[in-house]
Design a protein around this motif. Structure first.
Motif, mmCIF file in Angstrom:
data_model
loop_
_atom_site.group_PDB
_atom_site.id
_atom_site.type_symbol
_atom_site.label_atom_id
_atom_site.label_comp_id
_atom_site.label_asym_id
_atom_site.label_seq_id
_atom_site.Cartn_x
_atom_site.Cartn_y
_atom_site.Cartn_z
ATOM 1 N N LEU A 197 -2.773 0.033 1.124
ATOM 2 C CA LEU A 197 -1.826 0.739 2.005
ATOM 3 C C LEU A 197 -1.023 1.773 1.213
ATOM 4 C CD1 LEU A 197 -0.456 -2.194 4.232
ATOM 5 C CD2 LEU A 197 -1.868 -0.292 4.999
ATOM 6 N N GLY A 198 -0.582 1.370 0.012
ATOM 7 C CA GLY A 198 0.177 2.280 -0.847
ATOM 8 C C GLY A 198 -0.633 3.517 -1.204
ATOM 9 N N ASP A 199 -1.907 3.328 -1.509
ATOM 10 C CA ASP A 199 -2.794 4.464 -1.828
ATOM 11 C C ASP A 199 -2.936 5.404 -0.636
ATOM 12 O OD1 ASP A 199 -3.206 3.539 -4.385
ATOM 13 O OD2 ASP A 199 -5.106 2.528 -3.926
ATOM 14 N N ARG A 200 -3.107 4.814 0.548
ATOM 15 C CA ARG A 200 -3.266 5.638 1.764
ATOM 16 C C ARG A 200 -2.002 6.436 2.071
ATOM 17 N NH1 ARG A 200 -5.296 1.874 6.513
ATOM 18 N NH2 ARG A 200 -4.826 3.759 7.707
ATOM 19 N N LEU A 201 -0.859 5.856 1.776
ATOM 20 C CA LEU A 201 0.429 6.491 2.083
ATOM 21 C C LEU A 201 0.977 7.329 0.929
ATOM 22 C CD1 LEU A 201 2.043 3.332 3.700
ATOM 23 C CD2 LEU A 201 1.487 5.419 4.945
ATOM 24 N N ASP A 202 0.303 7.235 -0.223
ATOM 25 C CA ASP A 202 0.795 7.869 -1.454
ATOM 26 C C ASP A 202 2.198 7.346 -1.799
ATOM 27 O OD1 ASP A 202 0.621 9.481 -3.687
ATOM 28 O OD2 ASP A 202 1.440 11.250 -2.677
ATOM 29 N N VAL A 203 2.333 6.016 -1.694
ATOM 30 C CA VAL A 203 3.589 5.324 -2.027
ATOM 31 C C VAL A 203 3.297 4.374 -3.194
ATOM 32 C CG1 VAL A 203 5.281 3.609 -1.211
ATOM 33 C CG2 VAL A 203 4.592 5.475 0.293
ATOM 34 N N PRO A 204 4.105 4.399 -4.259
ATOM 35 C CA PRO A 204 3.843 3.518 -5.404
ATOM 36 C C PRO A 204 3.965 2.029 -5.056
ATOM 37 C CG PRO A 204 5.965 4.610 -5.648
ATOM 38 C CD PRO A 204 5.296 5.236 -4.468
ATOM 39 N N VAL A 205 3.122 1.217 -5.693
ATOM 40 C CA VAL A 205 3.115 -0.234 -5.466
ATOM 41 C C VAL A 205 3.329 -0.931 -6.808
ATOM 42 C CG1 VAL A 205 1.774 -2.202 -4.595
ATOM 43 C CG2 VAL A 205 1.518 0.050 -3.522
ATOM 44 N N HIS A 206 4.227 -1.915 -6.819
ATOM 45 C CA HIS A 206 4.516 -2.651 -8.048
ATOM 46 C C HIS A 206 3.282 -3.421 -8.512
ATOM 47 C CE1 HIS A 206 7.105 -4.476 -11.027
ATOM 48 N NE2 HIS A 206 6.635 -5.675 -10.696
ATOM 49 N N PRO A 207 2.941 -3.383 -9.800
ATOM 50 C CA PRO A 207 1.740 -4.077 -10.291
ATOM 51 C C PRO A 207 1.919 -5.596 -10.388
ATOM 52 C CG PRO A 207 2.889 -3.015 -12.111
ATOM 53 C CD PRO A 207 3.631 -2.637 -10.867
ATOM 54 N N SER A 208 1.753 -6.281 -9.277
ATOM 55 C CA SER A 208 1.883 -7.745 -9.238
ATOM 56 C C SER A 208 0.518 -8.395 -9.440
ATOM 57 C CB SER A 208 2.442 -8.192 -7.887
ATOM 58 O OG SER A 208 3.602 -7.468 -7.552
ATOM 59 N N THR A 209 0.538 -9.653 -9.854
ATOM 60 C CA THR A 209 -0.706 -10.445 -9.951
ATOM 61 C C THR A 209 -0.438 -11.839 -9.403
ATOM 62 O OG1 THR A 209 -0.266 -11.413 -12.140
ATOM 63 C CG2 THR A 209 -1.331 -9.242 -12.097
ATOM 64 N N THR A 210 -1.499 -12.536 -9.040
ATOM 65 C CA THR A 210 -1.362 -13.888 -8.478
ATOM 66 C C THR A 210 -0.871 -14.900 -9.517
ATOM 67 O OG1 THR A 210 -3.717 -14.228 -8.882
ATOM 68 C CG2 THR A 210 -3.086 -13.581 -6.662
ATOM 69 N N ALA A 211 -0.937 -14.532 -10.799
ATOM 70 C CA ALA A 211 -0.490 -15.451 -11.855
ATOM 71 C C ALA A 211 1.029 -15.423 -12.031
ATOM 72 C CB ALA A 211 -1.161 -15.083 -13.181
ATOM 73 N N MET A 212 1.677 -14.441 -11.395
ATOM 74 C CA MET A 212 3.132 -14.286 -11.556
ATOM 75 C C MET A 212 3.904 -15.121 -10.542
ATOM 76 S SD MET A 212 3.143 -10.147 -12.100
ATOM 77 C CE MET A 212 4.869 -9.945 -12.501
ATOM 78 N N ASN A 213 5.191 -15.335 -10.852
ATOM 79 C CA ASN A 213 6.090 -16.033 -9.928
ATOM 80 C C ASN A 213 6.728 -15.000 -8.999
ATOM 81 O OD1 ASN A 213 8.951 -16.933 -9.179
ATOM 82 N ND2 ASN A 213 8.017 -18.836 -9.864
ATOM 83 N N PRO A 214 6.762 -15.247 -7.658
ATOM 84 C CA PRO A 214 7.318 -14.271 -6.717
ATOM 85 C C PRO A 214 8.748 -13.822 -7.051
ATOM 86 C CG PRO A 214 6.192 -16.001 -5.526
ATOM 87 C CD PRO A 214 6.223 -16.427 -6.957
ATOM 88 N N VAL A 215 9.574 -14.751 -7.575
ATOM 89 C CA VAL A 215 10.961 -14.399 -7.935
ATOM 90 C C VAL A 215 10.956 -13.425 -9.111
ATOM 91 C CG1 VAL A 215 13.226 -15.293 -8.614
ATOM 92 C CG2 VAL A 215 11.763 -16.656 -7.106
ATOM 93 N N ASP A 216 10.090 -13.669 -10.089
ATOM 94 C CA ASP A 216 9.967 -12.767 -11.243
ATOM 95 C C ASP A 216 9.446 -11.395 -10.817
ATOM 96 O OD1 ASP A 216 10.849 -14.761 -12.930
ATOM 97 O OD2 ASP A 216 8.821 -15.466 -13.431
ATOM 98 N N ILE A 217 8.505 -11.398 -9.871
ATOM 99 C CA ILE A 217 7.956 -10.128 -9.355
ATOM 100 C C ILE A 217 9.095 -9.285 -8.767
ATOM 101 C CG2 ILE A 217 6.529 -9.105 -7.524
ATOM 102 C CD1 ILE A 217 4.561 -11.456 -7.912
#
Length: 451
Positions: free
Chosen positions: A150-170
């Motif tokens: 969605l970010g690519d389609r809108l040309d809006v930056p997206v935070h580089p999250s991964t499934t290994a991270m904790n949502p609070v830390d993200i």
């Protein structure tokens, strides 16, 4: 949206208008029918009961205005109470105060949080904001990838999250990144569950505590009716939400969630999703929605939609073409595309005042999205030369166009006939200076002619 309720209420008001004088008895009878209509629309029982009681009290006790008939007076009261029930005034999203503004999206799985996050980013970007999308749903398969797409389609930056991270830390890291890069609006897409559980609510509370969002928007699927209201109330008890986004409103003919949620939770509906496209998110205006429910249309939203898709330079250019009778099939295709950008035909027609009465007529034409698509395909199958001069389209060309567009020759003939009829009408309307519907200007007597 609200189609069934609108039809039912129009039937009630038709009966009321048939009475020259309204008595307490026929007002109460009408309100009983209104109550049943609201309950059938899946409005909360307590909300429906209170609404009818307020309208009845006012209709019986209020002095009838001289400018309105007794039936119109009741409709006016119902409209006022509907506006109040839906929230009174449109509630804008809070973008002032501490920057970056942090918006936290919450709700159950499948409610449309991720898509709504993208739609909101697009809307805010259009207002000059610098949004930053934050995927904090590490549980649902491909949730992070969905937001990145969605970010690519809108040309809006997206935070580089991964499934290994904790949502609070993200969430914490995203705030730091926004401060460094100068993004002024964070939209955090949190995880949902199939039902409310302690782990979900605990995680959301931790994210809230860590980043202290300006807004917590509860995203609810309007198609789930009273379930959406119940869940919104539970989320509000735990999180203190600031507003609601109702998704899939284009498919909700009953509208019970929209009519109940403000009264039950005390929180306003801020936005509604009215389609799958990324521009299909609207600010919720209680007065406009109340008008739609009562079959009065919504001209203001219709104008806003038209202004959003119509380019002024193009409009001026088109006006000149119409004036000179130079409106080609290429221009016709452009107009079809402009209409499609405004939404579905049903949505557009739903904003036209009195359209419900037209729909109820026996031989009333029904909007068919497929016919619009068919017309577009036919014009696209023409050569540029044919679009600029439809008169060269002979029998063999018509057969080629039909084959190329996957339609029949009869369909091609229909499009060309509609276009030719439109050209004739335009010619009549433009006419010559001083002409009315293409009539010749009458000569003045010799002595009265201008020298």
């Amino acid at each position: 949206m609200f189609e069934n309720l609108t039809d039912r209420l129009e039937g009630v008001f038709k009966k009321l208008r048939g009475h020259g004088i309204l008595t307490e008895e026929n007002i109460k009878e009408a309100m009983r029918e209104v109550r049943i209509a609201l309950l059938d629309a899946d409005v909360n029982f307590k909300v429906a009961k209170e609404f009818v009681a307020k309208v009845t009290e006012q209709a019986i006790g209020r002095e009838v205005s001289k400018s309105l008939s007794p039936g119109q007076q009741v409709i006016k009261i119902v409209h006022e109470e509907l506006v109040a029930l839906l929230g009174g005034e449109a509630e804008q999203i809070r973008l002032d105060g501490r920057q970056p503004v942090i918006i936290m999206m919450a709700g159950l799985q499948g409610s449309g949080k991720t898509t709504t996050s993208g739609k909101l980013a697009r809307m805010l970007k259009g207002k000059g904001r610098k949004p930053y999308l934050v995927p904090a749903d590490i549980y649902r398969p491909a949730a992070i990838e969905q937001l990145q797409v969605l970010g690519d389609r809108l040309d809006v930056p997206v935070h580089p999250s991964t499934t290994a991270m904790n949502p609070v830390d993200i969430a914490r890291e995203a705030v730091d990144a926004a401060n460094k890069e100068g993004y002024d609006t964070l939209i955090i897409d949190t995880a949902g569950r199939l039902h409310i559980d302690e782990n979900l609510m605990g995680e959301l509370q931790e994210i809230e505590k860590a980043v202290q969002p300006s807004e917590i928007l509860f995203v609810a699927d309007s198609m789930t009716g009273q379930d959406a209201v119940t869940v919104a109330d539970k989320f509000n008890e735990t999180l203190e939400i600031s507003g609601v986004v109702l998704t899939k409103m284009e498919g909700d003919a009953r509208g019970g969630a929209a009519l109940s949620i403000k009264n039950v939770t005390g929180k306003p509906i801020k936005f509604v999703g009215v389609g799958e496209a990324l521009d299909a998110l609207e600010v919720f205006h209680p007065d406009r929605v109340a008008s739609r429910i009562l079959g009065m249309g919504d001209v203001l939203t219709l104008i806003e939609k038209a202004e959003a898709v119509v380019d002024k330079k193009q409009a001026d250019k088109l006006a000149q073409k119409l004036k000179k009778s130079q409106f080609t099939l290429e221009d016709f295709l452009d107009q079809i595309q402009q209409i499609k950008k405004m939404g579905s035909l049903d949505q557009i027609l739903g904003m036209v005042p009195g359209i419900n009465k037209l729909k109820q007529m026996k031989d009333a034409p029904k909007p068919d999205e497929r016919e619009l698509g068919k017309t577009e395909a036919i014009i696209r199958s023409m050569t540029r030369k044919e679009r600029k001069n439809h008169k060269i389209i002979n029998s063999s060309r018509r057969q080629r166009i039909a084959a190329g567009s996957g339609t029949s020759v009869a369909d091609v003939n229909r499009v060309l006939k509609s276009y030719s009829t439109m050209l004739k009408m335009m010619k009549k309307m433009s006419g010559k200076p001083g002409a009315i519907t293409g009539q010749k200007r009458r000569k003045l007597p010799k002595g009265l002619r201008r020298r």
